[in-house]
Design a protein around this motif. Structure first.
Motif, PDB file in Angstrom:
ATOM      1  N   UNK A   1       0.806  -1.215   0.000  1.00 46.70           N
ATOM      2  CA  UNK A   1       0.000   0.000   0.000  1.00 46.70           C
ATOM      3  C   UNK A   1       0.837   1.260   0.000  1.00 46.70           C
ATOM      4  N   UNK A   2       0.224   2.345  -0.455  1.00 46.14           N
ATOM      5  CA  UNK A   2       0.955   3.597  -0.449  1.00 46.14           C
ATOM      6  C   UNK A   2       0.214   4.717  -1.136  1.00 46.14           C
ATOM      7  N   UNK A   3       0.960   5.674  -1.640  1.00 46.77           N
ATOM      8  CA  UNK A   3       0.396   6.850  -2.275  1.00 46.77           C
ATOM      9  C   UNK A   3      -0.288   6.441  -3.583  1.00 46.77           C
ATOM     10  N   UNK A   4      -1.516   6.855  -3.746  1.00 51.13           N
ATOM     11  CA  UNK A   4      -2.214   6.597  -5.007  1.00 51.13           C
ATOM     12  C   UNK A   4      -1.570   7.428  -6.112  1.00 51.13           C
ATOM     13  N   UNK A   5      -1.264   6.779  -7.229  1.00 52.83           N
ATOM     14  CA  UNK A   5      -0.662   7.487  -8.356  1.00 52.83           C
ATOM     15  C   UNK A   5      -1.418   7.143  -9.646  1.00 52.83           C
ATOM     16  N   UNK A   6      -1.164   7.929 -10.679  1.00 53.20           N
ATOM     17  CA  UNK A   6      -1.731   7.621 -11.993  1.00 53.20           C
ATOM     18  C   UNK A   6      -0.633   7.094 -12.910  1.00 53.20           C
ATOM     19  N   UNK A   7      -0.926   6.938 -14.175  1.00 54.62           N
ATOM     20  CA  UNK A   7       0.048   6.384 -15.122  1.00 54.62           C
ATOM     21  C   UNK A   7       1.193   7.345 -15.418  1.00 54.62           C
TER      22      UNK A   7
END
Length: 569
Positions: free
Chosen positions: A511-517
């Protein structure tokens, strides 16, 4: 780039960490032993031999990082013997190990009559003031180093901050392989089923994996592995789907760290060790730098057009494990001591969304070396052996890639203790340099008598003998009717027998920081936080358990750099 007190490359500490203005006065002959705390808390022990009033030999016993801390100790030992002085340079990139070695040597030599008050000075850290740069990268693992290298090559000023005294992060501890498709190594070996597209499809087939993320990262993994190979890394052994490792069975982490570190030196990147980022600076909703607290000295600020977080997971943080995965908080970890969740906290403080924080991966096959968990996964995956409980019974497919599943079976088969054993023979040792090293370090017992080995390990001898007899028939036929094992690298036909006590440890947090592409950190509403990027285990990359593989941080680092270059034209 403007800054106060700028010192190039890796100059975090004054070069002469310990200074003696002249050679030692005559010392008393003898052998002297002393120790000092090393990077991971375990002691660095030195033995100094004095003959005819001079230092004749220096040796170290330690658990410092192979290829990084160990190199520093070798260099320091040779330098002190050659110069007959403690006025030797700290080794770049391994300052903490250097400091431990010199502290231990100072104490040992005091026993031989050396007066420490005459010329030995405390380590002094270079004082940095507020600075301005194009991009500040937080974390000196594979992701952080790749980002810094790419930015420097693109003509950008960059400051790389690493809170520990050595570079490498979790990448140094990679004991198995780095994955990619379509690489120069695979082309060299004429591997036809390992394309970039095939790798993306392979990743997408695993649970909790977003196919879009898999397609995004797969092309970058090829570039990363090719970069490492072209810069001297030995990743010439290919096996399993898409796996690369050193040709002699060494741990790939050492190759990866060494290669990235050399590339950083070549680019003359401003790398600051023992420099912890404690706060992300925000202005008008945009990340514009970080506040830094050095190991000693005053805090300072680094302002930048973008911030990249590459700080790793939180496997070594008992506090965060208790909060998000309490059942694992009692376990040790195979990860770097630096995986404390720093980046998670920094990002959350500025509004970033954290997802899947309770998901972790366990490693069932680790040896507890005085509190340092040593992974034997490379042996399980490539050269076989069997896992047994105290009764000598197997309990699962010993080569299974489902580490958490193996751990659960292991706990059940051992009455809840999780304490088991990995048994193998000489053929397994001969195939892997990393296991040869473990044998030399004393982690493993060996004996020509299986009965004696069982007794020494505390296993029921009859139970183990029966299990191995059955297993040998499975290996001969290529069929394991009990647990469905498919490969039999170890057939127990080459003496001596080997055995090691193993226990579960935390392998990684997912788990961690939500990121995009684009590797942009997302806020609570899924909107990118301007100027803030995150790569590797500090993120939830939606790659399932492959988020733990060492190809992920540098691959996303390339993606982040590409986006930053677009924004800062």
């Amino acid at each position: 780039m403007t800054m106060t007190g700028y010192v190039p490359k890796f100059a975090t500490f004054a070069i002469a960490a310990f200074v003696h203005t002249a050679a030692f006065a005559a010392l008393m002959d003898g052998s002297y032993v002393a120790s000092a705390p090393g990077v991971w808390g375990s002691p660095v022990e030195t033995t100094v031999v004095v003959k005819q009033g001079k230092i004749a030999d220096i040796s170290f016993k330690h658990n410092e990082t192979e290829g990084v801390g160990s190199r520093a100790l070798d260099v320091i030992a040779r330098s002190v013997v050659k110069t007959q002085s403690l006025a030797v340079d700290a080794v770049s990139g391994a300052t903490a190990s250097s400091k431990a070695a010199l502290m231990a040597l100072s104490v040992a030599l005091q026993k031989a009559g050396y007066q420490a008050s005459n010329g030995v000075k405390n380590t002094v850290q270079t004082a940095f003031g507020d600075a301005s740069t194009d991009v500040v990268v937080v974390g000196g693992g594979p992701g952080g180093m790749m980002a810094a290298i790419e930015l420097s090559r693109a003509g950008k000023d960059v400051i790389l901050l690493e809170k520990l005294g050595v570079l490498g992060g979790n990448g140094t501890f990679t004991s198995t392989y780095i994955q990619a498709g379509g690489t120069v190594v695979q082309a060299k070996h004429k591997s036809t089923d390992t394309t970039v597209e095939g790798f993306a499809k392979y990743l997408s087939g695993y649970p909790d994996t977003d196919p879009v993320m898999a397609q995004t990262v797969a092309p970058e993994s090829k570039v990363v592995v090719d970069f490492l190979v072209e810069n001297g890394a030995d990743l010439d052994r290919i096996f399993k789907p898409f796996a690369h490792a050193p040709s002699d069975g060494r741990a790939p982490g050492l190759e990866i760290t060494k290669t990235f570190t050399k590339a950083l030196e070549k680019e003359k990147v401003d790398v600051r060790l023992n420099a912890r980022a404690t706060r992300i600076l925000m202005k008008d909703g945009r990340a514009v730098g970080v506040e830094v607290t050095p190991l000693s000295g005053k805090p300072y600020k680094v302002t930048a057009k973008a911030v990249i977080l590459a700080t790793g997971g939180f496997s070594a943080s008992k506090e965060m494990l208790k909060q998000f995965a309490p059942e694992a908080a009692v376990l040790g970890t195979t990860n770097s001591a630096g995986t404390q969740g720093d980046g998670h906290r920094l990002a959350q403080e500025v509004g970033a969304k954290l997802t899947d924080m309770g998901k972790i991966v366990l490693n069932p096959s680790t040896y507890n070396a005085n509190g340092t968990q040593i992974s034997f996964t490379a042996l399980r995956f490539t050269s076989g052996g069997i896992m047994v409980n105290q009764s000598g019974n197997r309990f699962i497919d010993d080569t299974s890639n489902d580490k958490t599943g193996v751990t659960q079976a292991m706990i059940k088969a051992t009455g809840g203790t999780g304490k088991a054993f990995l048994i193998f023979d000489q053929s397994s040792v001969s195939k892997l340099a990393i296991i040869k090293d473990y044998v030399q370090k004393g982690y493993v017992l060996h004996d020509k008598s299986l009965e004696n080995l069982a007794k020494r390990l505390g296993i029921d001898p009859k139970g183990l003998a029966n299990t191995i007899a059955k297993y040998k028939t499975y290996a001969e036929s290529g069929n394991d009717p009990e647990f469905g094992r498919k490969t039999f690298g170890c057939k127990f036909d080459t003496l001596p027998y080997y055995g090691v006590k193993i226990e579960p440890a935390v392998h990684a947090t997912l788990g961690g920081i939500a990121i995009n592409t684009k590797a942009q950190a997302l806020d609570q509403n899924g909107v990118p936080i301007k100027g803030l990027y995150a790569v590797g285990q500090v993120t939830d990359s939606n790659l399932g358990r492959h988020n733990v593989n060492v190809f992920v941080p540098p691959s996303f680092a390339r993606i982040a750099v590409r986006e930053i270059l677009k924004e800062t034209k």
